[in-house]
Design a protein around this motif. Structure first.
Motif, mmCIF file in Angstrom:
data_model
loop_
_atom_site.group_PDB
_atom_site.id
_atom_site.type_symbol
_atom_site.label_atom_id
_atom_site.label_comp_id
_atom_site.label_asym_id
_atom_site.label_seq_id
_atom_site.Cartn_x
_atom_site.Cartn_y
_atom_site.Cartn_z
ATOM 1 N N GLU A 49 1.655 0.596 -3.536
ATOM 2 C CA GLU A 49 0.514 1.449 -3.841
ATOM 3 C C GLU A 49 -0.509 0.603 -4.605
ATOM 4 O O GLU A 49 -0.182 -0.437 -5.171
ATOM 5 C CB GLU A 49 0.933 2.640 -4.702
ATOM 6 C CG GLU A 49 1.916 3.582 -4.026
ATOM 7 C CD GLU A 49 2.345 4.716 -4.944
ATOM 8 O OE1 GLU A 49 2.009 4.645 -6.161
ATOM 9 O OE2 GLU A 49 3.011 5.642 -4.484
ATOM 10 N N THR A 50 -1.741 1.066 -4.626
ATOM 11 C CA THR A 50 -2.780 0.368 -5.378
ATOM 12 C C THR A 50 -2.788 0.867 -6.814
ATOM 13 O O THR A 50 -2.906 2.083 -7.057
ATOM 14 C CB THR A 50 -4.158 0.575 -4.730
ATOM 15 O OG1 THR A 50 -4.099 0.124 -3.371
ATOM 16 C CG2 THR A 50 -5.225 -0.207 -5.468
ATOM 17 N N GLU A 51 -2.645 -0.062 -7.755
ATOM 18 C CA GLU A 51 -2.530 0.292 -9.171
ATOM 19 C C GLU A 51 -3.521 -0.526 -10.006
ATOM 20 O O GLU A 51 -3.884 -1.650 -9.651
ATOM 21 C CB GLU A 51 -1.106 0.011 -9.679
ATOM 22 C CG GLU A 51 0.004 0.740 -8.953
ATOM 23 C CD GLU A 51 0.142 2.176 -9.419
ATOM 24 O OE1 GLU A 51 -0.475 2.521 -10.453
ATOM 25 O OE2 GLU A 51 0.881 2.938 -8.771
ATOM 26 N N GLU A 52 -3.931 0.089 -11.149
ATOM 27 C CA GLU A 52 -4.703 -0.653 -12.140
ATOM 28 C C GLU A 52 -3.721 -1.487 -12.958
ATOM 29 O O GLU A 52 -2.837 -0.946 -13.623
ATOM 30 C CB GLU A 52 -5.470 0.308 -13.053
ATOM 31 C CG GLU A 52 -6.554 1.110 -12.352
ATOM 32 C CD GLU A 52 -7.781 0.267 -12.060
ATOM 33 O OE1 GLU A 52 -7.860 -0.858 -12.617
ATOM 34 O OE2 GLU A 52 -8.630 0.705 -11.277
ATOM 35 N N LEU B 170 -1.001 -0.320 -15.950
ATOM 36 C CA LEU B 170 0.414 -0.434 -15.623
ATOM 37 C C LEU B 170 1.137 -1.322 -16.632
ATOM 38 O O LEU B 170 2.248 -1.000 -17.067
ATOM 39 C CB LEU B 170 0.545 -1.005 -14.209
ATOM 40 C CG LEU B 170 1.914 -0.903 -13.537
ATOM 41 C CD1 LEU B 170 1.762 -0.803 -12.019
ATOM 42 C CD2 LEU B 170 2.784 -2.112 -13.878
ATOM 43 N N ARG C 177 -7.325 -4.319 -9.653
ATOM 44 C CA ARG C 177 -6.444 -3.444 -8.892
ATOM 45 C C ARG C 177 -5.553 -4.299 -8.001
ATOM 46 O O ARG C 177 -6.016 -5.239 -7.356
ATOM 47 C CB ARG C 177 -7.247 -2.452 -8.038
ATOM 48 C CG ARG C 177 -8.083 -1.488 -8.888
ATOM 49 C CD ARG C 177 -8.964 -0.613 -8.009
ATOM 50 N NE ARG C 177 -8.182 0.298 -7.177
ATOM 51 C CZ ARG C 177 -7.718 1.471 -7.598
ATOM 52 N NH1 ARG C 177 -7.967 1.885 -8.847
ATOM 53 N NH2 ARG C 177 -7.024 2.249 -6.784
ATOM 54 N N ARG D 17 4.976 0.016 -8.256
ATOM 55 C CA ARG D 17 4.853 0.279 -9.689
ATOM 56 C C ARG D 17 6.208 0.167 -10.400
ATOM 57 O O ARG D 17 6.319 -0.449 -11.464
ATOM 58 C CB ARG D 17 4.261 1.671 -9.917
ATOM 59 C CG ARG D 17 4.101 2.028 -11.408
ATOM 60 C CD ARG D 17 3.482 3.403 -11.566
ATOM 61 N NE ARG D 17 4.268 4.428 -10.874
ATOM 62 C CZ ARG D 17 5.358 5.009 -11.405
ATOM 63 N NH1 ARG D 17 5.781 4.642 -12.605
ATOM 64 N NH2 ARG D 17 6.008 5.933 -10.735
#
Length: 414
Positions: free
Chosen positions: A282-285, A289, A310, A315
């Motif tokens: 998934e795309t995460e900051e 995180l 990003r 995660r």
């Protein structure tokens, strides 16, 4: 496991071509010289015999008082000085020299009054023959060298191509891909000649199969032991919770928790060892995180975000990596522990004595610690394995001013 490969393998074809070229040139030069000397001696010998024969006829004619034939004369102007001196000294000889713009074979002998009777024979045809022969030798030698070099390079290239294939497989095995095999056709067909390259390929394939078998046995053993321990540990943990409060109870619960953590770590390592773990991307900051992972660790860790970005990542796995790095820093080093986010790069820095030399050189090794440190060496091993699943790189180094630095480089979001 690391396999050292020769650095000269890539230049083998060039070296072989150079060697073949030098040997061909030397052989062609030797044969050319031999042919040139042989033909020249034969051609010069025939011209010398002809000139001496004519000199004998001219001598008889001169002594008989007959008229000399064309090409014969006493002390002619074009007679080379060395030959004139030889005849004046009472000897006969021959010599090739340029006369009237063409090669000429001279023969001279003494006559009365210390004079020289000389005969000239046109040597142009013989000279052209020798020149043409030399050119033919050069052309044929060049063609032979070119053809030999091409055939030699083709043959050597086939060998080097097989060597490069073997080297690529060795690098894959060194990187952990024990399914890699050379599969040289010569090793499967016993009717074909078995050369040294085939022997190396067969040995490499056999080594990889042996290592794979031993590793799979070790992985199955680890997984089986962890699974077998899980059930009784669950019961032991439940029983420990029923014990009355007190110091002995705290010690039992602490040891049960440590044993349970070790079992879960072994299970996680056994899953990572299979190489079948897939991330849920998934795309995460990355900054948020990292901060969340530090909070979950329950430690006093400074989080510094220099440049947020990003990233496409799993995660849960990334939090596991960062959590293990932070926990290791607090457990085996000294504060302050700083987590820095600079784009897709996350560093975990402590201010302890630094990583052991073996860890910096070869990476973490399970069940190995040094300097009296407590633990099983599994935390960093799991962090490295999870980083590989994420497609990230995790490296370990020591800061110049003291302390350990773990650097995690993640792929940016596409």
């Amino acid at each position: 496991m690391r396999i050292a490969l020769p650095h000269w393998a890539g230049a083998l074809a060039v070296k072989a071509a150079a060697f073949i070229t030098v040997m061909c040139c030397a052989l062609a030069a030797l044969l050319g010289v031999l042919v040139h000397v042989s033909v020249t001696d034969q051609t010069v010998g025939q011209a010398r015999d002809l000139a001496l024969s004519r000199l004998a006829d001219a001598t008889h004619a001169y002594e008989a008082g007959d008229t000399l034939l064309p090409g014969a004369a006493v002390d002619p102007r074009g007679l080379p000085a060395p030959l004139r001196s030889l005849a004046a000294g009472g000897q006969r000889g021959t010599m090739v020299a340029m006369y009237r713009g063409r090669p000429t074979m001279w023969a001279a002998g003494p006559v009365a009054g210390r004079r020289a009777l000389a005969v000239e024979v046109d040597y142009s045809q013989q000279s052209r023959t020798i020149t043409g022969l030399d050119q033919s030798i050069l052309w044929s030698s060049g063609l032979a060298i070119g053809a030999t070099v091409l055939v030699g390079v083709f043959a050597v290239t086939r060998v080097t191509r097989r060597l490069h294939g073997t080297a690529r497989v060795a690098r894959r095995i060194s990187a952990g891909d024990l399914d890699a095999r050379v599969d040289d056709p010569r090793t499967k067909d016993q009717t074909r000649p078995q050369d040294e390259v085939a022997a190396v390929a067969a040995a490499l394939d056999s080594m990889a199969s042996s290592l794979q078998g031993k590793l799979l046995s070790e992985q199955r053993f680890t997984a089986d032991v962890a699974h077998e321990l899980r059930t009784p540990l669950t019961g032991l943990h439940a029983a420990a919770e029923l014990l009355p409060p007190g110091r002995p109870t705290e010690l039992v619960r602490d040891r049960v928790a440590a044993l349970r953590t070790l079992t879960e770590d072994l299970l996680e390592i056994s899953r990572l060892d299979t190489g079948r773990e897939k991330p849920v991307v998934e795309t995460e900051e990355l900054g948020a995180l990292a901060a969340r992972a530090v909070r979950a660790s329950g430690t006093e860790t400074d989080v510094r975000i220099l440049r947020d970005v990003r990233v496409d990542t799993d995660r849960r796995r990334l939090e596991r990596v960062l959590g293990n790095l932070v926990a290791n820093a607090h457990k085996h080093a000294a504060p302050p522990v700083v987590v820095t986010v600079d784009g897709p790069v996350v560093t975990v820095r402590d201010h302890g004595s630094g990583y052991p030399d073996y860890l910096v050189a070869h990476g973490p090794q399970r069940f190995r610690t040094e300097g009296g440190a407590k633990g099983h060496g599994l935390g960093l091993t799991i962090a490295l394995g999870q980083a590989e699943v994420l497609g990230a790189t995790l490296t370990f180094a020591n800061a110049a001013d003291g302390g350990a630095v773990a650097t995690l480089r993640l792929p940016s979001a596409g």
